[in-house]
Design a protein around this motif. Structure first.
Motif, PDB file in Angstrom:
ATOM      1  N   PRO A 191     -35.278   7.360 -35.836  1.00 15.05           N
ATOM      2  CA  PRO A 191     -35.952   6.526 -36.837  1.00 15.05           C
ATOM      3  C   PRO A 191     -35.176   5.286 -37.268  1.00 15.05           C
ATOM      4  O   PRO A 191     -35.779   4.280 -37.648  1.00 15.05           O
ATOM      5  CB  PRO A 191     -36.153   7.486 -38.014  1.00 15.05           C
ATOM      6  CG  PRO A 191     -35.111   8.545 -37.837  1.00 15.05           C
ATOM      7  CD  PRO A 191     -34.973   8.714 -36.356  1.00 15.05           C
ATOM      8  N   ALA A 192     -33.838   5.334 -37.215  1.00 18.25           N
ATOM      9  CA  ALA A 192     -33.048   4.186 -37.677  1.00 18.25           C
ATOM     10  C   ALA A 192     -32.849   3.135 -36.587  1.00 18.25           C
ATOM     11  O   ALA A 192     -32.486   1.989 -36.886  1.00 18.25           O
ATOM     12  CB  ALA A 192     -31.681   4.665 -38.175  1.00 18.25           C
ATOM     13  N   LEU A 193     -33.066   3.498 -35.327  1.00 16.77           N
ATOM     14  CA  LEU A 193     -32.752   2.599 -34.206  1.00 16.77           C
ATOM     15  C   LEU A 193     -33.831   1.531 -34.064  1.00 16.77           C
ATOM     16  O   LEU A 193     -34.957   1.803 -33.664  1.00 16.77           O
ATOM     17  CB  LEU A 193     -32.626   3.410 -32.912  1.00 16.77           C
ATOM     18  CG  LEU A 193     -32.012   2.678 -31.714  1.00 16.77           C
ATOM     19  CD1 LEU A 193     -30.569   2.267 -32.000  1.00 16.77           C
ATOM     20  CD2 LEU A 193     -32.063   3.551 -30.465  1.00 16.77           C
ATOM     21  N   ARG A 194     -33.454   0.289 -34.387  1.00 15.66           N
ATOM     22  CA  ARG A 194     -34.410  -0.824 -34.368  1.00 15.66           C
ATOM     23  C   ARG A 194     -34.415  -1.584 -33.061  1.00 15.66           C
ATOM     24  O   ARG A 194     -35.420  -2.167 -32.676  1.00 15.66           O
ATOM     25  CB  ARG A 194     -34.083  -1.815 -35.498  1.00 15.66           C
ATOM     26  CG  ARG A 194     -34.074  -1.239 -36.895  1.00 15.66           C
ATOM     27  CD  ARG A 194     -34.087  -2.369 -37.937  1.00 15.66           C
ATOM     28  NE  ARG A 194     -33.041  -3.358 -37.707  1.00 15.66           N
ATOM     29  CZ  ARG A 194     -31.836  -3.316 -38.274  1.00 15.66           C
ATOM     30  NH1 ARG A 194     -31.514  -2.296 -39.076  1.00 15.66           N
ATOM     31  NH2 ARG A 194     -30.953  -4.253 -38.050  1.00 15.66           N
ATOM     32  N   ARG A 195     -33.277  -1.637 -32.376  1.00 10.78           N
ATOM     33  CA  ARG A 195     -33.165  -2.533 -31.222  1.00 10.78           C
ATOM     34  C   ARG A 195     -32.214  -1.947 -30.198  1.00 10.78           C
ATOM     35  O   ARG A 195     -31.238  -1.273 -30.538  1.00 10.78           O
ATOM     36  CB  ARG A 195     -32.638  -3.887 -31.690  1.00 10.78           C
ATOM     37  CG  ARG A 195     -32.397  -4.915 -30.623  1.00 10.78           C
ATOM     38  CD  ARG A 195     -33.674  -5.543 -30.112  1.00 10.78           C
ATOM     39  NE  ARG A 195     -34.233  -6.472 -31.090  1.00 10.78           N
ATOM     40  CZ  ARG A 195     -35.163  -7.371 -30.805  1.00 10.78           C
ATOM     41  NH1 ARG A 195     -35.635  -7.445 -29.576  1.00 10.78           N
ATOM     42  NH2 ARG A 195     -35.633  -8.176 -31.734  1.00 10.78           N
ATOM     43  N   ARG A 196     -32.501  -2.216 -28.908  1.00 17.32           N
ATOM     44  CA  ARG A 196     -31.627  -1.807 -27.813  1.00 17.32           C
ATOM     45  C   ARG A 196     -31.313  -3.030 -26.957  1.00 17.32           C
ATOM     46  O   ARG A 196     -32.201  -3.832 -26.683  1.00 17.32           O
ATOM     47  CB  ARG A 196     -32.288  -0.720 -26.958  1.00 17.32           C
ATOM     48  CG  ARG A 196     -32.785   0.452 -27.782  1.00 17.32           C
ATOM     49  CD  ARG A 196     -33.520   1.472 -26.937  1.00 17.32           C
ATOM     50  NE  ARG A 196     -34.291   2.385 -27.787  1.00 17.32           N
ATOM     51  CZ  ARG A 196     -34.615   3.629 -27.472  1.00 17.32           C
ATOM     52  NH1 ARG A 196     -34.250   4.122 -26.305  1.00 17.32           N
ATOM     53  NH2 ARG A 196     -35.314   4.374 -28.298  1.00 17.32           N
ATOM     54  N   VAL A 197     -30.068  -3.134 -26.528  1.00 13.45           N
ATOM     55  CA  VAL A 197     -29.622  -4.254 -25.698  1.00 13.45           C
ATOM     56  C   VAL A 197     -28.956  -3.698 -24.454  1.00 13.45           C
ATOM     57  O   VAL A 197     -28.057  -2.850 -24.558  1.00 13.45           O
ATOM     58  CB  VAL A 197     -28.624  -5.161 -26.465  1.00 13.45           C
ATOM     59  CG1 VAL A 197     -28.117  -6.279 -25.555  1.00 13.45           C
ATOM     60  CG2 VAL A 197     -29.265  -5.733 -27.724  1.00 13.45           C
ATOM     61  N   CYS A 198     -29.385  -4.156 -23.274  1.00 11.61           N
ATOM     62  CA  CYS A 198     -28.767  -3.735 -22.010  1.00 11.61           C
ATOM     63  C   CYS A 198     -27.548  -4.607 -21.726  1.00 11.61           C
ATOM     64  O   CYS A 198     -27.664  -5.827 -21.571  1.00 11.61           O
ATOM     65  CB  CYS A 198     -29.766  -3.870 -20.856  1.00 11.61           C
ATOM     66  SG  CYS A 198     -30.597  -2.328 -20.440  1.00 11.61           S
ATOM     67  N   LEU A 199     -26.382  -3.983 -21.664  1.00 12.75           N
ATOM     68  CA  LEU A 199     -25.167  -4.728 -21.332  1.00 12.75           C
ATOM     69  C   LEU A 199     -25.194  -5.218 -19.885  1.00 12.75           C
ATOM     70  O   LEU A 199     -24.708  -6.308 -19.578  1.00 12.75           O
ATOM     71  CB  LEU A 199     -23.936  -3.853 -21.558  1.00 12.75           C
ATOM     72  CG  LEU A 199     -23.644  -3.474 -23.005  1.00 12.75           C
ATOM     73  CD1 LEU A 199     -22.460  -2.523 -23.073  1.00 12.75           C
ATOM     74  CD2 LEU A 199     -23.377  -4.709 -23.861  1.00 12.75           C
ATOM     75  N   ARG A 200     -25.739  -4.390 -19.012  1.00 16.47           N
ATOM     76  CA  ARG A 200     -25.961  -4.774 -17.608  1.00 16.47           C
ATOM     77  C   ARG A 200     -27.253  -4.128 -17.146  1.00 16.47           C
ATOM     78  O   ARG A 200     -27.559  -3.013 -17.547  1.00 16.47           O
ATOM     79  CB  ARG A 200     -24.816  -4.309 -16.696  1.00 16.47           C
ATOM     80  CG  ARG A 200     -23.558  -5.115 -16.836  1.00 16.47           C
ATOM     81  CD  ARG A 200     -22.523  -4.758 -15.772  1.00 16.47           C
ATOM     82  NE  ARG A 200     -21.247  -5.399 -16.066  1.00 16.47           N
ATOM     83  CZ  ARG A 200     -20.141  -5.202 -15.369  1.00 16.47           C
ATOM     84  NH1 ARG A 200     -20.142  -4.373 -14.334  1.00 16.47           N
ATOM     85  NH2 ARG A 200     -19.018  -5.819 -15.702  1.00 16.47           N
ATOM     86  N   GLY A 201     -27.954  -4.840 -16.264  1.00 14.58           N
ATOM     87  CA  GLY A 201     -29.203  -4.299 -15.761  1.00 14.58           C
ATOM     88  C   GLY A 201     -30.351  -4.560 -16.722  1.00 14.58           C
ATOM     89  O   GLY A 201     -30.217  -5.290 -17.712  1.00 14.58           O
ATOM     90  N   THR A 202     -31.487  -3.951 -16.422  1.00 13.11           N
ATOM     91  CA  THR A 202     -32.678  -4.128 -17.244  1.00 13.11           C
ATOM     92  C   THR A 202     -33.304  -2.767 -17.508  1.00 13.11           C
ATOM     93  O   THR A 202     -33.090  -1.813 -16.768  1.00 13.11           O
ATOM     94  CB  THR A 202     -33.711  -5.017 -16.544  1.00 13.11           C
ATOM     95  OG1 THR A 202     -34.090  -4.413 -15.294  1.00 13.11           O
ATOM     96  CG2 THR A 202     -33.159  -6.409 -16.268  1.00 13.11           C
ATOM     97  N   ALA A 203     -34.064  -2.695 -18.566  1.00 10.52           N
ATOM     98  CA  ALA A 203     -34.793  -1.468 -18.895  1.00 10.52           C
ATOM     99  C   ALA A 203     -35.914  -1.831 -19.854  1.00 10.52           C
ATOM    100  O   ALA A 203     -35.788  -2.758 -20.656  1.00 10.52           O
ATOM    101  CB  ALA A 203     -33.870  -0.431 -19.526  1.00 10.52           C
ATOM    102  N   GLU A 204     -37.004  -1.099 -19.758  1.00 12.24           N
ATOM    103  CA  GLU A 204     -38.140  -1.338 -20.633  1.00 12.24           C
ATOM    104  C   GLU A 204     -37.724  -1.125 -22.086  1.00 12.24           C
ATOM    105  O   GLU A 204     -37.066  -0.142 -22.431  1.00 12.24           O
ATOM    106  CB  GLU A 204     -39.278  -0.381 -20.286  1.00 12.24           C
ATOM    107  CG  GLU A 204     -40.556  -0.644 -21.068  1.00 12.24           C
ATOM    108  CD  GLU A 204     -41.686   0.283 -20.649  1.00 12.24           C
ATOM    109  OE1 GLU A 204     -42.741   0.243 -21.315  1.00 12.24           O
ATOM    110  OE2 GLU A 204     -41.500   1.030 -19.665  1.00 12.24           O
ATOM    111  N   GLY A 205     -38.081  -2.094 -22.919  1.00  7.35           N
ATOM    112  CA  GLY A 205     -37.760  -1.990 -24.337  1.00  7.35           C
ATOM    113  C   GLY A 205     -36.369  -2.446 -24.709  1.00  7.35           C
ATOM    114  O   GLY A 205     -35.988  -2.369 -25.876  1.00  7.35           O
ATOM    115  N   CYS A 206     -35.600  -2.923 -23.718  1.00  2.06           N
ATOM    116  CA  CYS A 206     -34.226  -3.378 -23.970  1.00  2.06           C
ATOM    117  C   CYS A 206     -34.128  -4.892 -23.795  1.00  2.06           C
ATOM    118  O   CYS A 206     -34.679  -5.452 -22.838  1.00  2.06           O
ATOM    119  CB  CYS A 206     -33.241  -2.708 -23.021  1.00  2.06           C
ATOM    120  SG  CYS A 206     -32.963  -0.957 -23.323  1.00  2.06           S
TER     121      CYS A 206
END
Length: 271
Positions: free
Chosen positions: A130-145
Motif C-alpha cells: 500500500p505504501a509503494l507509490r513508484r518503481r524505477v528500473c536501474l537497468r532494463g525495463t519492466a511494466e509499471g517501472c
C-alpha cells in the motif's frame, strides 16, 4: 565545502571526495567509467529527480538489485534528500521482499529488470504494497517501472537550490539506512543507523585495513549487506579508491579481473 575529515553525512562525503579526487576513477563497471566528479554530478541529478517525485525527508526507499554502479548513485541520492535506504537481498523471493517493503513502509523501489534469469519486478505481482507509490528500473525495463534514464531526466525540472535546501536538513544524526536482519530465527527486523554513526565506523575500519587513494577495490560482497555497502563502496569512496563491482561470486572470473584490472583490495569473510 567540507573536507573529508569533517563530513557528517554520506552526501557530504561524496561532495568532498569529488573536490579532493576530482577526475580520479571512482567506479569502473562493465564498460562504464565514472570519475569522482562525474559520480557526484550523477548523485545530484538523481537526488533532484527524487525531489521531482516528491520523496520526503525520512521516507523509506528500497533498492533490490545486484552490485552495479546505479545502486550506489541511487543510494547516495536518496540519502541526499534525507530518505532512508532499505536494501533488499537479491536472493529473496517475492513474498520475502514484499514483507520488508511493507514493514519498512517503502514508498519507492529501485529494482533491476532481470538478474540470474529472474524478472524481479514480476516477483512482486500479487503482493499488497500500500505504501509503494513508484518503481524505477536501474537497468532494463519492466511494466509499471520508470526507466533509469527517464528517471534521471526528471531532475532537470528541479533547481539545484531546492536540493541544497533539502540537503541542509540532513545531519549526522539523521536516519541513514534500515537494514533488515536475515530472519533466521524469526521475522526479519529493521536495524536503524544514522549518517554520522556509519561514517565513524567506516573511518575506523578503513584505517585498520589500510585503504589508500588509488586502490582498486573489487567488491563481490553484496551491496545489500553491510559488508558490500559500508565496508565496501562507502569505505572506497571515503578512501579515494576505485570501485570495481562484481555481481556474482565466480572464482575464475574474479581471478581474471584481479590480473587484468590490477585489483589491490579484495576483502572477504574468514574461511
Amino acid at each position: 565545502m567540507p573536507n573529508l575529515e569533517s563530513t557528517l553525512t554520506i552526501p557530504q562525503l561524496l561532495a568532498a571526495a569529488a573536490v579532493r579526487y576530482d577526475q580520479a576513477p571512482a567506479i569502473e563497471d562493465d564498460g562504464t567509467r565514472l570519475s569522482y566528479h562525474q559520480l557526484d554530478r550523477l548523485r545530484c541529478q538523481a537526488a533532484r529527480a527524487l525531489l521531482a517525485l516528491e520523496v520526503g525527508h525520512g521516507e523509506r526507499v528500497a533498492i533490490w538489485a545486484p552490485n552495479i554502479h546505479e545502486w550506489i548513485i541511487a543510494a547516495i541520492a536518496l540519502q541526499s534528500v534525507g530518505a532512508v535506504l532499505v536494501p533488499l537481498n537479491t536472493r529473496m523471493k517475492g513474498a520475502e521482499a514484499g514483507y520488508i517493503l511493507r514493514e519498512s513502509g517503502a514508498s519507492l523501489l529501485f529494482v533491476i529488470g532481470e538478474f540470474l534469469g529472474s524478472d524481479y519486478p514480476a516477483l512482486l505481482a500479487g503482493e499488497h504494497l500500500p505504501a509503494l507509490r513508484r518503481r524505477v528500473c536501474l537497468r532494463g525495463t519492466a511494466e509499471g517501472c520508470l526507466e533509469w534514464e527517464a528517471f534521471l531526466a526528471l531532475g532537470e525540472a528541479v533547481a539545484p537550490a531546492q536540493l541544497a535546501r533539502r540537503e541542509a536538513q540532513v545531519d549526522g544524526d539523521s536516519l541513514c539506512d534500515l537494514l533488515f536482519t536475515s530472519g533466521t530465527t524469526g521475522k526479519p527486523k529493521g536495524v536503524m543507523s544514522a549518517h554520522g554513526q556509519n561514517l565513524r565506523i567506516v573511518r575506523d575500519w578503513s584505517a585498520m585495513v589500510g585503504l589508500r587513494p588509488g586502490d582498486r577495490y573489487l567488491i563481490v560482497n553484496p551491496f545489500f549487506h553491510s559488508f558490500g555497502y559500508k565496508a565496501g563502496w562507502l569505505a572506497a569512496l571515503m578512501g579515494g579508491c576505485c570501485i570495481l563491482p562484481q555481481q556474482v561470486f565466480d572464482v575464475p572470473a574474479m581471478l581474471e579481473r584481479i590480473a587484468q584490472e590490477k585489483v589491490s583490495v579484495l576483502p572477504g569473510p574468514p574461511t
